[in-house]
Design an enzyme around this catalytic site. Sequence first.
Site, PDB file in Angstrom:
ATOM      1  N   GLY A  73       1.551   2.931   7.428  1.00  0.00           N
ATOM      2  CA  GLY A  73       0.663   3.428   6.394  1.00  0.00           C
ATOM      3  C   GLY A  73       0.762   2.311   5.295  1.00  0.00           C
ATOM      4  N   THR A  74       1.799   1.773   5.220  1.00  0.00           N
ATOM      5  CA  THR A  74       2.117   0.866   3.984  1.00  0.00           C
ATOM      6  C   THR A  74       1.358  -0.599   4.357  1.00  0.00           C
ATOM      7  OG1 THR A  74       4.316   1.414   3.421  1.00  0.00           O
ATOM      8  CG2 THR A  74       3.798  -0.645   3.045  1.00  0.00           C
ATOM      9  N   ASN A 152       2.192  13.191  -1.429  1.00  0.00           N
ATOM     10  CA  ASN A 152       3.397  13.627  -0.368  1.00  0.00           C
ATOM     11  C   ASN A 152       4.657  14.536  -0.915  1.00  0.00           C
ATOM     12  OD1 ASN A 152       3.012  10.853  -1.738  1.00  0.00           O
ATOM     13  ND2 ASN A 152       5.285  10.826  -1.409  1.00  0.00           N
ATOM     14  N   GLN A 180      -0.710  12.061   4.328  1.00  0.00           N
ATOM     15  CA  GLN A 180      -0.606  13.509   4.444  1.00  0.00           C
ATOM     16  C   GLN A 180      -1.746  14.435   4.569  1.00  0.00           C
ATOM     17  OE1 GLN A 180       2.504  14.390   4.607  1.00  0.00           O
ATOM     18  NE2 GLN A 180       3.590  12.329   3.766  1.00  0.00           N
ATOM     19  N   HIS A 202       3.266   8.966  12.649  1.00  0.00           N
ATOM     20  CA  HIS A 202       4.524   9.602  12.554  1.00  0.00           C
ATOM     21  C   HIS A 202       4.561  11.151  11.565  1.00  0.00           C
ATOM     22  CE1 HIS A 202       6.391   8.211   8.804  1.00  0.00           C
ATOM     23  NE2 HIS A 202       5.758   7.446   8.837  1.00  0.00           N
ATOM     24  N   THR A 238       0.499  -9.424  19.099  1.00  0.00           N
ATOM     25  CA  THR A 238       0.530  -8.286  20.295  1.00  0.00           C
ATOM     26  C   THR A 238       0.701  -7.026  19.837  1.00  0.00           C
ATOM     27  OG1 THR A 238       1.322 -10.059  21.629  1.00  0.00           O
ATOM     28  CG2 THR A 238       1.410  -7.528  22.421  1.00  0.00           C
ATOM     29  N   CYS A 326      10.582   6.946   0.874  1.00  0.00           N
ATOM     30  CA  CYS A 326      10.581   5.465   0.296  1.00  0.00           C
ATOM     31  C   CYS A 326      11.331   5.321  -1.008  1.00  0.00           C
ATOM     32  CB  CYS A 326       9.028   4.963   0.365  1.00  0.00           C
ATOM     33  SG  CYS A 326       8.206   4.473   1.950  1.00  0.00           S
TER      34      CYS A 326
END
Length: 380
Positions: A73-74, A152, A180, A202, A238, A326
């Site tokens: 997401g970052t 979050n 979220q 995730h 890749t 984080c």
Amino acid sequence: MEYREIYLDNNATTKPLPEVREEVYKILGDEFGNPSSAHSAGERARKHLSEAREKTAALIGSRPSRLIFTSSGTESNNMAFYSRTRNKGKKCRVITTTVEHSSIRKMCSYLCINGVEIKLLKVDSRGLIDLDDLRKAIDGDTTLVSVQWVNNETGVIQPIIEAGELCRENGVAFHTDAAQAVGKLEMNVEKLPFDFLTFTAHKFHGPQGAAAIYTKDKFLLAPIMFGGFQEEGFRPGTENLPGIAGLGKAAELRKNGLAKLTAYMKELRDRFEAMVLDFVPGARVNGDVKRRICNTTNIMFGGIDGRKLVRELDAAGVMCSQSSACTNFEVAPSYVLCSMGLSEEEAYSSVRFSFSVENTFEEADRAARLIREICEGLRT
């Protein structure tokens, strides 16, 4: 009697479901291949990549062609911001809020150092922005507005549709961090006023290391990495095929059971929250209790050190947190809660609990009883 650990930190990350793990193992085993290879193994890998893109797009109501896979997401958030602020020599302004995820806060700090004007919208005691503030903040130099869909830490849902429509009326690109929100809210992004939407696997039982950015128009998007032609050149390197396949499977499972699963998480959260508020005198919920995501509660335990509460719960087998993963190791109160008007002491007294589809009512009840016991001990 031995109890298994109770994991109530699902806004930080969720455990991949068995079907997701099986899909990942399959790609790591006999179905391995590089999607960029010209032989049959490459063709097989490209097929898995395409299927995952279709399943992921279906969860958010997007055309598959409008999704770019990333690592997190970052990374997706950074790509959206860079895409609208990269023009050298041109004055530009970004509008966001004081309660965004740290990936956006730190990107804004970097942009500010490099000459981009950053305007931060405040939130009220419920954790909500004022749309009039946004309307007044937009000017001719504004190139991007970014508002997190669901916070979050508190689970509060921002007036995201109205904010996006306001941006569209003013010809300004609009981004929402939906990490979220995806997998917890019904959505059809093709019908919503979003130019960019970012999310990660995730948070809804997919693997870590697989995420995506949706863009309504790829001409708005600019790569932040350079190399090969993967993801149409927007995200060279890749592809993490096992992770992406796991993302696709998690998206498919969540899409197929969304209404039932979100209702279950809400019932778990509401039961747990009611018990805790009944058990612990002075406890109260932070944020708007009517505009919340289904699985999250952030509770302020007046007069109790939340850091000690988290540690003692962990020792008793219950995992929760005070803020996002984080920022967990920062020795400071939650900036989200302080932005909502809580004092440092109140913010330090607050703890976030976030449920998943794998939690049970027995776990919710046991966790609430442990909280009562520990709080009584800490107050004594």
